[in-house]
Design an enzyme around this catalytic site. Structure first.
Site, PDB file in Angstrom:
ATOM      1  N   GLU A  12       0.837  -1.206   0.000  1.00  0.00           N
ATOM      2  CA  GLU A  12       0.000   0.000   0.000  1.00  0.00           C
ATOM      3  C   GLU A  12       0.872   1.257   0.000  1.00  0.00           C
ATOM      4  OE1 GLU A  12      -3.791  -1.622   2.671  1.00  0.00           O
ATOM      5  OE2 GLU A  12      -2.028  -0.847   3.680  1.00  0.00           O
ATOM      6  N   ASP A 200     -12.692  -4.993  -1.775  1.00  0.00           N
ATOM      7  CA  ASP A 200     -13.645  -6.113  -1.788  1.00  0.00           C
ATOM      8  C   ASP A 200     -14.958  -5.656  -1.168  1.00  0.00           C
ATOM      9  OD1 ASP A 200     -11.470  -6.470   0.541  1.00  0.00           O
ATOM     10  OD2 ASP A 200     -13.456  -6.888   1.318  1.00  0.00           O
TER      11      ASP A 200
HETATM   12  N1  ADE Z   1      -8.988  -4.517   4.048  1.00  0.00           N
HETATM   13  C1  ADE Z   1      -9.362  -4.809   2.793  1.00  0.00           C
HETATM   14  N2  ADE Z   1     -10.505  -5.515   2.784  1.00  0.00           N
HETATM   15  C2  ADE Z   1     -10.884  -5.681   4.069  1.00  0.00           C
HETATM   16  C3  ADE Z   1     -11.970  -6.321   4.717  1.00  0.00           C
HETATM   17  N3  ADE Z   1     -12.917  -6.936   4.028  1.00  0.00           N
HETATM   18  N4  ADE Z   1     -12.011  -6.282   6.061  1.00  0.00           N
HETATM   19  C4  ADE Z   1     -11.044  -5.662   6.774  1.00  0.00           C
HETATM   20  N5  ADE Z   1     -10.007  -5.043   6.222  1.00  0.00           N
HETATM   21  C5  ADE Z   1      -9.912  -5.040   4.874  1.00  0.00           C
END
Ligand code: ADE
Length: 245
Positions: A12, A200
């Protein structure tokens, strides 16, 4: 102003370091045996100190989550006394609240914990967090970002109990660091915000870990661009907004 940015993963941070032209600091002002790494640089009006959680010496992977985020923010706040602390990274989003893969969020209102459950008087409120974010909705509008409520926990998956907490606060963003960073920022009297990009959809049809890995590179590029624009835009005048009541 002086801004401390806290990030968890090298993947990142690397595009951010490159886009902002930050310089790696070989000897950060903290004990050499902790994994936290430091990068420094400037925009026209701001001094930037980027603390990256670094690699766990045992497993060799990025120290994600609230434990390392707390330590990184503590080190950054002690060393640099920032005016503003920014938690930056990727996150899960919620289609039911308008989230899409790649949506850029700037923190709105308060940041919560969804996985700390202690039903005892006083401890219940402490466990939920609810730390104030600097009101920056107009900057989010100007930059074309979304404003979102963030909820933090230490797991990538979602338990039914976590989901209930997330729904209670109407979170747009599920991450693993922001509340920890916000707590320390508050202890040091610094303002807090977060810039997060969705990798996501928590309520989507695909397994979170698969979607996360597929979209990580796209999301980190978007994050670098968004964070760079944000750090160039924010000014002392924006610090005056009052915290949510
Ligand atoms: N970082 C990226 N996706 C995530 C998720 N679903 N839950 C927690 N941190 C995240």
């Amino acid at each position: 102003m002086r801004i401390c940015v806290v990030m968890a993963m090298h993947a990142e941070a690397e595009p951010v370091v490159e886009m902002l032209g930050l310089r790696a600091v070989d000897r950060p002002p903290w004990a050499s045996h902790v994994p936290m790494r430091l990068y420094e640089g400037k925009t026209r009006t701001n001094t930037i100190d980027l603390v990256v959680n670094g690699l766990d010496p045992d497993t060799g992977i990025d120290c994600i989550g609230t434990q390392a985020a707390t330590a990184s923010t503590m080190l950054g706040c002690e060393a640099f006394a920032p005016d503003l602390v920014v938690s930056a990274g990727t996150c899960g989003g919620f289609a039911c609240r308008g989230g899409e893969i790649g949506t850029v969020y700037l923190a709105h209102d308060r940041v919560w914990y969804h996985d700390r459950r202690v039903p005892l008087p006083g401890f219940d409120r402490f466990s939920r967090g609810g730390y104030p974010c600097l009101p920056l909705d107009s900057i989010a509008d100007d930059l074309g970002f979304s404003s979102g409520v963030i909820s933090t926990g230490d797991s990538l998956d979602l338990s039914p109990a976590d989901a209930r907490r997330i729904d209670e606060v109407g979170a747009h963003v599920k991450d693993m660091e922001a509340a920890a960073v916000a707590w320390i920022a508050g202890l040091f009297g610094a303002k807090f915000t977060a810039v997060k990009v969705v990798t996501d959809l928590v309520d989507g049809p695909h397994p979170t870990e698969q979607e996360f890995l597929e979209n990580l590179s796209m999301a980190t590029d978007r994050l670098a661009e968004a964070l760079t624009r944000f750090l160039r835009e924010i000014s002392d005048a924006d610090l005056k907004g009052s915290a949510p009541a």
